[in-house]
Design a protein around this motif. Structure first.
Motif, PDB file in Angstrom:
ATOM      1  N   VAL A 132      -1.505  -1.168  -4.209  1.00 13.69           N
ATOM      2  CA  VAL A 132      -2.635  -0.239  -4.108  1.00 13.69           C
ATOM      3  C   VAL A 132      -2.032   1.133  -3.814  1.00 13.69           C
ATOM      4  CG1 VAL A 132      -4.744   0.357  -2.869  1.00 13.69           C
ATOM      5  CG2 VAL A 132      -4.133  -2.063  -3.196  1.00 13.69           C
ATOM      6  N   VAL A 171      -9.387   0.143   1.978  1.00 16.01           N
ATOM      7  CA  VAL A 171      -8.124  -0.598   2.074  1.00 16.01           C
ATOM      8  C   VAL A 171      -8.330  -1.867   2.917  1.00 16.01           C
ATOM      9  CG1 VAL A 171      -5.775  -0.539   3.041  1.00 16.01           C
ATOM     10  CG2 VAL A 171      -6.612   1.382   1.668  1.00 16.01           C
ATOM     11  N   ILE A 185       0.878  -1.176   0.000  1.00 13.80           N
ATOM     12  CA  ILE A 185       0.000   0.000   0.000  1.00 13.80           C
ATOM     13  C   ILE A 185       0.910   1.218   0.000  1.00 13.80           C
ATOM     14  CG2 ILE A 185      -1.863   1.213   1.190  1.00 13.80           C
ATOM     15  CD1 ILE A 185      -2.300  -1.555   2.624  1.00 13.80           C
ATOM     16  N   LEU A 238      -2.428   5.184  -3.199  1.00 13.66           N
ATOM     17  CA  LEU A 238      -3.482   6.041  -2.637  1.00 13.66           C
ATOM     18  C   LEU A 238      -3.392   7.471  -3.175  1.00 13.66           C
ATOM     19  CD1 LEU A 238      -3.041   4.876   1.066  1.00 13.66           C
ATOM     20  CD2 LEU A 238      -4.684   3.997  -0.619  1.00 13.66           C
ATOM     21  N   THR A 254     -11.504   5.843   2.663  1.00 10.60           N
ATOM     22  CA  THR A 254     -10.343   5.217   2.019  1.00 10.60           C
ATOM     23  C   THR A 254      -9.798   4.101   2.908  1.00 10.60           C
ATOM     24  OG1 THR A 254      -9.792   7.321   0.960  1.00 10.60           O
ATOM     25  CG2 THR A 254      -8.043   5.667   1.037  1.00 10.60           C
ATOM     26  N   GLU A 255      -9.722   4.379   4.216  1.00 13.46           N
ATOM     27  CA  GLU A 255      -9.198   3.355   5.124  1.00 13.46           C
ATOM     28  C   GLU A 255     -10.077   2.092   5.098  1.00 13.46           C
ATOM     29  OE1 GLU A 255      -9.050   4.334   9.311  1.00 13.46           O
ATOM     30  OE2 GLU A 255      -7.638   2.702   9.678  1.00 13.46           O
TER      31      GLU A 255
END
Ligand code: ZN
Length: 296
Positions: A105, A188, A9, A107, A184-185
Motif C-alpha cells: 500500500v 490503512v 506500507i 501512500l 488516510t490512517e
C-alpha cells in the motif's frame, strides 16, 4: 487460499507528499498501531532524498521507475534508479512467484480534489476483494481503475503481486493536512483489519458488484506551437473531483477569458484535475467512466 504473510506500507515515494511521510513517521514511533496477529506489517519511507529536499523526486519520478527491464539494467543509475533497484530487492522482486511481500500500500497525496481514493492498476483478485471490503467499510472512498501513463505499470506497488496507491486531496505539495492525514490512517487500519480477517477466514460476505471510476484517457492543457500552456483549468472544474462533464461543459479558459468546451458526445467524469505534479507530465486532468463491475 494462500495466506498473507507480509504487507508493506510505503510513504514518501514523492518527498513533498507529507501525509505518507508523517504517517510512516507515526508508525516508527508507535509500531503497535500496524501490528496484527497473523501477518507481518513492514513500513518504510521509500525516497529519503526527495523527503529531505521536500520535492517530488531527486532525479526522476520514483513512482514510474519500476519497469522490469530498467530494474535489470546496470547502466541506469540515477538516484531513483538505485532506490528502485534496492526496493525491488527488498520487497519484490517484481514478477516473482516468491516475493518478499504479498501486498504493498503506497501512500500519496494530490493537489487535486480527489477526496479519499485508491488507485488500482492491476487485476489481482485479492486487490479487488479488498476494494469490495473497503467500499462497505469506507463509503466515502472512491475507487479509480488507472490504466496508466506508461507502457508497463511502474508504480512502487507493482513490485509486489498485489497492491495499490492511496491518493488523498486536495493537499498542496509540502503541506501536512490534518483531516486527510487521519482519514488516510483510518483507511490503512481498515486495510490491515481486512488482511487479518482474510487470514482467519472470518471475512463477512462482500458485495459482488462495486462502483468504480474507470480510466478513459489523460487530457492535456491546450498548448501553443511551442508547447506552452495557453489556457487554465476552468473554474467550474477547479476543486471538483469526480465531476460529471457533458458535451458543451467548459473545460479550460485561456488568459483572455475565452472558454474551451468539452465537445465529445460521451458523458465522462473528470478527476486528478489540475494536479501540480502532472504539469511536467503533460496532463491537466483524467477522464473516467463510472462503472459497476463484478468482483469475485
Ligand atoms: Zn504521489
Amino acid at each position: 487460499m494462500r495466506k498473507i504473510k507480509t504487507v508493506a506500507i510505503t510513504g514518501g515515494t514523492h518527498g513533498n507528499e507529507l501525509t505518507g511521510v508523517y504517517l510512516i513517521k507515526k508508525f516508527f514511533k508507535n509500531p503497535d498501531l500496524v501490528k496484527r496477529s497473523n501477518f507481518e506489517t513492514l513500513f518504510m519511507h521509500t525516497n529519503l532524498g526527495a523527503m529531505k529536499q521536500c520535492t517530488r523526486y531527486v532525479d526522476k519520478d520514483l513512482n514510474r521507475t519500476f519497469v522490469t527491464q530498467d530494474l535489470a539494467d546496470p547502466s541506469r543509475c540515477t538516484y531513483e534508479d538505485i532506490l528502485a533497484k534496492n526496493l525491488n530487492e527488498k520487497l519484490g522482486p517484481k514478477g516473482s512467484k516468491n516475493p518478499h511481500v504479498d501486498f504493498i500500500v503506497d501512500l500519496h497525496s494530490t493537489t487535486s480534489d480527489m477526496g479519499l481514493s485508491i488507485i488500482i492498476d492491476n487485476d489481482s483478485p485479492l486487490v479487488w476483494k479488498l476494494a469490495a471490503y473497503l467500499s462497505v467499510h469506507e463509503p466515502k472512498l472512491h475507487i479509480f481503475r488507472w490504466k496508466g501513463d506508461t507502457a508497463e505499470v511502474s508504480f512502487v506497488n507493482s513490485i509486489a503481486p498485489n497492491g495499490f496507491a492511496i491518493e488523498v486531496g486536495p493537499i498542496p505539495q509540502g503541506v501536512l493536512r490534518a483531516d486527510l492525514f487521519f482519514e488516510t490512517e483510518t483507511l490503512v487500519q481498515k486495510i490491515l483489519d481486512f488482511f487479518e480477517k482474510y487470514n482467519n477466514n472470518t471475512l463477512e460476505t462482500l458485495p459482488k458488484e462495486i462502483e468504480i471510476y474507470n480510466h478513459i484517457k489523460l487530457v492535456d492543457f491546450p498548448r501553443d506551437k511551442k508547447g506552452e500552456i495557453k489556457a487554465a483549468v476552468h473554474p467550474n472544474l477547479q476543486d471538483h473531483g469526480y465531476i460529471k462533464v457533458q458535451k458543451g461543459d467548459p473545460l479550460f479558459i485561456d488568459l483572455e477569458g475565452r472558454v474551451i468546451y468539452y465537445e465529445e458526445e460521451a458523458d465522462v467524469y473528470a478527476l486528478f484535475i489540475n494536479e501540480a505534479a502532472y504539469y511536467e507530465k503533460g496532463f491537466a486532468m483524467c477522464f473516467a467512466e463510472k462503472k459497476t463491475i463484478k468482483v469475485s
